[in-house]
Design an enzyme around this catalytic site. Sequence first.
Site, PDB file in Angstrom:
ATOM      1  N   GLY A  60       0.827  -1.220   0.000  1.00  0.00           N
ATOM      2  CA  GLY A  60       0.000   0.000   0.000  1.00  0.00           C
ATOM      3  C   GLY A  60       0.848   1.251   0.000  1.00  0.00           C
ATOM      4  N   ILE A  61       2.044   1.165  -0.597  1.00  0.00           N
ATOM      5  CA  ILE A  61       2.981   2.312  -0.586  1.00  0.00           C
ATOM      6  C   ILE A  61       2.435   3.488  -1.391  1.00  0.00           C
ATOM      7  CG2 ILE A  61       4.363   1.554  -2.606  1.00  0.00           C
ATOM      8  CD1 ILE A  61       6.866   2.438  -0.908  1.00  0.00           C
ATOM      9  N   THR A  62       1.527   3.215  -2.351  1.00  0.00           N
ATOM     10  CA  THR A  62       0.984   4.310  -3.167  1.00  0.00           C
ATOM     11  C   THR A  62      -0.192   5.021  -2.485  1.00  0.00           C
ATOM     12  OG1 THR A  62      -0.413   2.689  -4.284  1.00  0.00           O
ATOM     13  CG2 THR A  62       1.652   3.261  -5.384  1.00  0.00           C
ATOM     14  N   THR A  95      -7.946  -1.161  12.526  1.00  0.00           N
ATOM     15  CA  THR A  95      -8.783   0.038  12.376  1.00  0.00           C
ATOM     16  C   THR A  95      -9.843   0.190  13.468  1.00  0.00           C
ATOM     17  OG1 THR A  95     -10.560   0.940  10.968  1.00  0.00           O
ATOM     18  CG2 THR A  95     -10.098  -1.379  10.693  1.00  0.00           C
ATOM     19  N   ASP A 135      -1.190   6.675   3.626  1.00  0.00           N
ATOM     20  CA  ASP A 135      -0.252   6.367   4.716  1.00  0.00           C
ATOM     21  C   ASP A 135       1.085   5.870   4.178  1.00  0.00           C
ATOM     22  OD1 ASP A 135      -2.476   6.923   6.182  1.00  0.00           O
ATOM     23  OD2 ASP A 135      -2.573   5.003   7.242  1.00  0.00           O
ATOM     24  N   SER A 177      -9.755  -0.018   1.135  1.00  0.00           N
ATOM     25  CA  SER A 177      -9.935   0.681   2.415  1.00  0.00           C
ATOM     26  C   SER A 177     -11.247   1.459   2.532  1.00  0.00           C
ATOM     27  CB  SER A 177      -8.748   1.630   2.638  1.00  0.00           C
ATOM     28  OG  SER A 177      -8.826   2.715   1.736  1.00  0.00           O
ATOM     29  N   LYS A 229     -11.081  -6.943   8.328  1.00  0.00           N
ATOM     30  CA  LYS A 229     -10.012  -6.410   9.187  1.00  0.00           C
ATOM     31  C   LYS A 229      -9.983  -7.128  10.542  1.00  0.00           C
ATOM     32  CE  LYS A 229      -7.894  -2.986   6.905  1.00  0.00           C
ATOM     33  NZ  LYS A 229      -6.444  -2.793   6.816  1.00  0.00           N
ATOM     34  N   ASP A 250       0.571  -7.850  -5.549  1.00  0.00           N
ATOM     35  CA  ASP A 250      -0.812  -7.723  -5.111  1.00  0.00           C
ATOM     36  C   ASP A 250      -0.995  -8.630  -3.896  1.00  0.00           C
ATOM     37  OD1 ASP A 250      -3.597  -6.788  -6.794  1.00  0.00           O
ATOM     38  OD2 ASP A 250      -3.837  -8.158  -5.101  1.00  0.00           O
TER      39      ASP A 250
HETATM   40  P1  NAP Z   1      -5.468   4.160   0.906  1.00  0.00           P
HETATM   41  O1  NAP Z   1      -5.019   5.564   0.680  1.00  0.00           O
HETATM   42  O2  NAP Z   1      -6.773   3.714   0.369  1.00  0.00           O
HETATM   43  O3  NAP Z   1      -4.311   3.195   0.323  1.00  0.00           O
HETATM   44  C1  NAP Z   1      -4.529   1.818   0.186  1.00  0.00           C
HETATM   45  C2  NAP Z   1      -3.309   1.221  -0.483  1.00  0.00           C
HETATM   46  O4  NAP Z   1      -3.536  -0.190  -0.648  1.00  0.00           O
HETATM   47  C3  NAP Z   1      -3.013   1.770  -1.889  1.00  0.00           C
HETATM   48  O5  NAP Z   1      -1.632   1.833  -2.076  1.00  0.00           O
HETATM   49  C4  NAP Z   1      -3.631   0.719  -2.790  1.00  0.00           C
HETATM   50  O6  NAP Z   1      -3.058   0.670  -4.080  1.00  0.00           O
HETATM   51  C5  NAP Z   1      -3.256  -0.529  -1.992  1.00  0.00           C
HETATM   52  N1  NAP Z   1      -4.035  -1.701  -2.372  1.00  0.00           N
HETATM   53  C6  NAP Z   1      -5.362  -1.790  -2.615  1.00  0.00           C
HETATM   54  N2  NAP Z   1      -5.695  -3.025  -2.988  1.00  0.00           N
HETATM   55  C7  NAP Z   1      -4.550  -3.753  -2.989  1.00  0.00           C
HETATM   56  C8  NAP Z   1      -4.237  -5.079  -3.331  1.00  0.00           C
HETATM   57  N3  NAP Z   1      -5.156  -5.938  -3.785  1.00  0.00           N
HETATM   58  N4  NAP Z   1      -2.940  -5.495  -3.216  1.00  0.00           N
HETATM   59  C9  NAP Z   1      -1.978  -4.640  -2.815  1.00  0.00           C
HETATM   60  N5  NAP Z   1      -2.225  -3.356  -2.499  1.00  0.00           N
HETATM   61  C10 NAP Z   1      -3.490  -2.919  -2.592  1.00  0.00           C
HETATM   62  O7  NAP Z   1      -5.475   3.805   2.465  1.00  0.00           O
HETATM   63  P2  NAP Z   1      -4.775   4.591   3.687  1.00  0.00           P
HETATM   64  O8  NAP Z   1      -5.725   5.613   4.186  1.00  0.00           O
HETATM   65  O9  NAP Z   1      -3.409   4.955   3.328  1.00  0.00           O
HETATM   66  O10 NAP Z   1      -4.775   3.428   4.784  1.00  0.00           O
HETATM   67  C11 NAP Z   1      -3.671   2.540   4.905  1.00  0.00           C
HETATM   68  C12 NAP Z   1      -4.129   1.286   5.648  1.00  0.00           C
HETATM   69  O11 NAP Z   1      -4.609   1.648   6.937  1.00  0.00           O
HETATM   70  C13 NAP Z   1      -5.248   0.510   4.992  1.00  0.00           C
HETATM   71  O12 NAP Z   1      -5.037  -0.849   5.260  1.00  0.00           O
HETATM   72  C14 NAP Z   1      -6.499   0.995   5.724  1.00  0.00           C
HETATM   73  O13 NAP Z   1      -7.502  -0.005   5.667  1.00  0.00           O
HETATM   74  C15 NAP Z   1      -5.951   1.186   7.101  1.00  0.00           C
HETATM   75  N6  NAP Z   1      -6.579   2.215   7.932  1.00  0.00           N
HETATM   76  C16 NAP Z   1      -6.760   3.460   7.458  1.00  0.00           C
HETATM   77  C17 NAP Z   1      -7.282   4.435   8.292  1.00  0.00           C
HETATM   78  C18 NAP Z   1      -7.457   5.863   7.823  1.00  0.00           C
HETATM   79  O14 NAP Z   1      -8.235   6.594   8.462  1.00  0.00           O
HETATM   80  N7  NAP Z   1      -6.769   6.311   6.784  1.00  0.00           N
HETATM   81  C19 NAP Z   1      -7.612   4.133   9.628  1.00  0.00           C
HETATM   82  C20 NAP Z   1      -7.382   2.828  10.076  1.00  0.00           C
HETATM   83  C21 NAP Z   1      -6.848   1.875   9.235  1.00  0.00           C
HETATM   84  P3  NAP Z   1      -3.578   1.654  -5.265  1.00  0.00           P
HETATM   85  O15 NAP Z   1      -2.905   2.978  -5.010  1.00  0.00           O
HETATM   86  O16 NAP Z   1      -3.101   0.962  -6.491  1.00  0.00           O
HETATM   87  O17 NAP Z   1      -5.064   1.727  -5.148  1.00  0.00           O
HETATM   88  O1  F7E Z   2     -16.742   8.142   6.188  1.00  0.00           O
HETATM   89  C1  F7E Z   2     -20.089   9.629   6.475  1.00  0.00           C
HETATM   90  C2  F7E Z   2     -20.023   8.131   6.407  1.00  0.00           C
HETATM   91  O2  F7E Z   2     -15.652   7.170   4.191  1.00  0.00           O
HETATM   92  C3  F7E Z   2     -16.835   8.780   7.434  1.00  0.00           C
HETATM   93  C4  F7E Z   2     -11.360   4.592   6.184  1.00  0.00           C
HETATM   94  O3  F7E Z   2     -10.073   5.157   6.118  1.00  0.00           O
HETATM   95  O4  F7E Z   2     -11.656   5.384   8.434  1.00  0.00           O
HETATM   96  C5  F7E Z   2     -12.210   5.429   7.131  1.00  0.00           C
HETATM   97  O5  F7E Z   2     -13.527   4.885   7.128  1.00  0.00           O
HETATM   98  C6  F7E Z   2     -18.287   9.033   7.781  1.00  0.00           C
HETATM   99  C7  F7E Z   2     -19.214   7.831   7.648  1.00  0.00           C
HETATM  100  O6  F7E Z   2     -14.504   7.068   6.449  1.00  0.00           O
HETATM  101  C8  F7E Z   2     -20.404  10.885   3.094  1.00  0.00           C
HETATM  102  O7  F7E Z   2     -21.328   7.547   6.389  1.00  0.00           O
HETATM  103  C9  F7E Z   2     -21.409  11.171   4.988  1.00  0.00           C
HETATM  104  O8  F7E Z   2     -20.068   7.796   8.764  1.00  0.00           O
HETATM  105  O9  F7E Z   2     -14.615   9.203   5.286  1.00  0.00           O
HETATM  106  P1  F7E Z   2     -15.350   7.929   5.424  1.00  0.00           P
HETATM  107  P2  F7E Z   2     -14.831   5.784   7.348  1.00  0.00           P
HETATM  108  O10 F7E Z   2     -15.974   5.025   6.837  1.00  0.00           O
HETATM  109  O11 F7E Z   2     -14.885   6.263   8.756  1.00  0.00           O
HETATM  110  C10 F7E Z   2     -11.571   4.068   9.022  1.00  0.00           C
HETATM  111  C11 F7E Z   2     -10.930   4.214  10.381  1.00  0.00           C
HETATM  112  C12 F7E Z   2     -10.916   3.090   8.122  1.00  0.00           C
HETATM  113  O12 F7E Z   2     -10.307   2.127   8.592  1.00  0.00           O
HETATM  114  C13 F7E Z   2     -11.261   3.149   6.673  1.00  0.00           C
HETATM  115  O13 F7E Z   2     -10.252   2.495   5.888  1.00  0.00           O
HETATM  116  O14 F7E Z   2     -18.784  10.016   6.882  1.00  0.00           O
HETATM  117  N1  F7E Z   2     -20.414  10.290   5.194  1.00  0.00           N
HETATM  118  N2  F7E Z   2     -21.433  11.547   3.704  1.00  0.00           N
HETATM  119  C14 F7E Z   2     -19.760  10.095   4.045  1.00  0.00           C
HETATM  120  N3  F7E Z   2     -18.690   9.334   3.739  1.00  0.00           N
HETATM  121  C15 F7E Z   2     -18.236   9.356   2.475  1.00  0.00           C
HETATM  122  N4  F7E Z   2     -17.147   8.617   2.151  1.00  0.00           N
HETATM  123  N5  F7E Z   2     -18.852  10.111   1.503  1.00  0.00           N
HETATM  124  C16 F7E Z   2     -19.941  10.891   1.757  1.00  0.00           C
HETATM  125  O15 F7E Z   2     -20.469  11.565   0.888  1.00  0.00           O
END
Ligand code: NAP
Ligand code: F7E
Length: 339
Positions: free
Chosen positions: A8-10, A133, A13, A90, A161, A56
């Site tokens: 997930g380097i692209t 998460t 995070d 994600s 997860k 992948d």
């Molecule tokens: P992100 O921006 O959606 O990045 C996801 C990464 O995973 C991208 O590099 C994507 O590649 C890669 N990926 C998707 N499908 C894959 C596959 N089949 N094989 C290999 N790589 C794949 O997510 P992020 O926000 O940086 O989050 C990083 C991690 O933390 C994720 O596991 C997410 O579920 C977890 N997480 C995120 C949050 C948050 O709030 N951001 C909170 C808690 C946990 P492409 O660029 O090619 O799509």
């Molecule tokens: O939604 C509400 C939606 O998609 C937040 C991922 O990084 O954090 C993320 O998951 C809230 C939800 O993030 C829209 O219903 C309203 O209640 O930004 P989100 P998420 O679902 O909290 C967790 C920790 C992860 O692990 C995940 O990978 O916002 N909401 N209106 C909306 N959400 C989206 N996306 N779009 C709307 O128009």
Amino acid sequence: MKVGLITGITGQDGSYLSELLLKKGYEVWGICRRSSSSNTMRINHIIDKLNLRYGDLSDSICINNILTEITDKYGDDLIVLEVYNLGAMSHVKVSFDIPEYCSDIDGTGVLRLLECIKNNKYKDKIRFYQASTSELYGLAQNIPQTENTPFYPRSPYACAKLYGYWITINYRECFNIYACNGILFNHESPRRGDTFVTKKITSGVCNIKKGKQDYITMGNIYSKRDWGHAKDFVYGMWLMLQQDKPVDYVLSTGKHYSIKEFIEMSFEYVNINIKWKGEGLDEIGYDEDTGKTLIVIDSKYFRPTEVDTLLGDSTKAMLELGWKYKYDIKGIIKEMIDT
Ligand code: NAP
Ligand code: F7E
């Protein structure tokens, strides 16, 4: 040599973590997906310093090839190989549309990586971080949520997860692998994917301010999230892999806001006064000065099951890792709108 391998380097995070590891003198490797259009926008500025391999999380063979390429390169000279599993499908809402794929990548993908580590000759020099998460808490059983709060996942994403979380602990206990979970609450940045709520709002606010968009269409604006900055959170991931023993930690800010409050703070930052009227699907946000509609609600953004409220308690990470965060919500909004 200290080496980092990031799946997930692209992603958001992955890009910040790459910068951090390079700054600390690591050799950084990353697994990228082949895509028909460019997916390296977030790492293009450092791409020459990275060792990227196509791969992948659905493909054990490529994961094993990449891991052995690294350990063979250094052999006994390897000090440590830190594997950060950030790759995932994600998006919570999308996981309802592609649940089987999501389970394979976000759940079984973790097992694939752990098996390759278990079978590697240098297993004892490998440390593993799993991107767990706050979505695991789902229908939250306690407020605030700590490492001891029971899980209640509410989406295919969270269920996958949950498997990743437990298989990480299981491999730690069975095979003595240094493997841990970071249970991270939402973290955002200018590099956040366009369809996550904070990015959608801040981009929409910028466009409205510049006259390029009329209004933003939202889903449920009453859910609450504990939002931090991705830069602060990737530092916490790194800290988790620098300890004597692998332990699981929550990272969060301990403050939460509704989506509606996030919208209000974003418009306030660009000096637009938003007011609200109506209820449910008829609720709208409008500009108090011009009367123009700024926010409308569309049920297509609602989720079949919602996570209504999340609030984390990261006391354990603060006390044991010395982790702290620098950005508050207004700092995050400012950076997302200004960048
Ligand atoms: P992100 O921006 O959606 O990045 C996801 C990464 O995973 C991208 O590099 C994507 O590649 C890669 N990926 C998707 N499908 C894959 C596959 N089949 N094989 C290999 N790589 C794949 O997510 P992020 O926000 O940086 O989050 C990083 C991690 O933390 C994720 O596991 C997410 O579920 C977890 N997480 C995120 C949050 C948050 O709030 N951001 C909170 C808690 C946990 P492409 O660029 O090619 O799509
Ligand atoms: O939604 C509400 C939606 O998609 C937040 C991922 O990084 O954090 C993320 O998951 C809230 C939800 O993030 C829209 O219903 C309203 O209640 O930004 P989100 P998420 O679902 O909290 C967790 C920790 C992860 O692990 C995940 O990978 O916002 N909401 N209106 C909306 N959400 C989206 N996306 N779009 C709307 O128009």
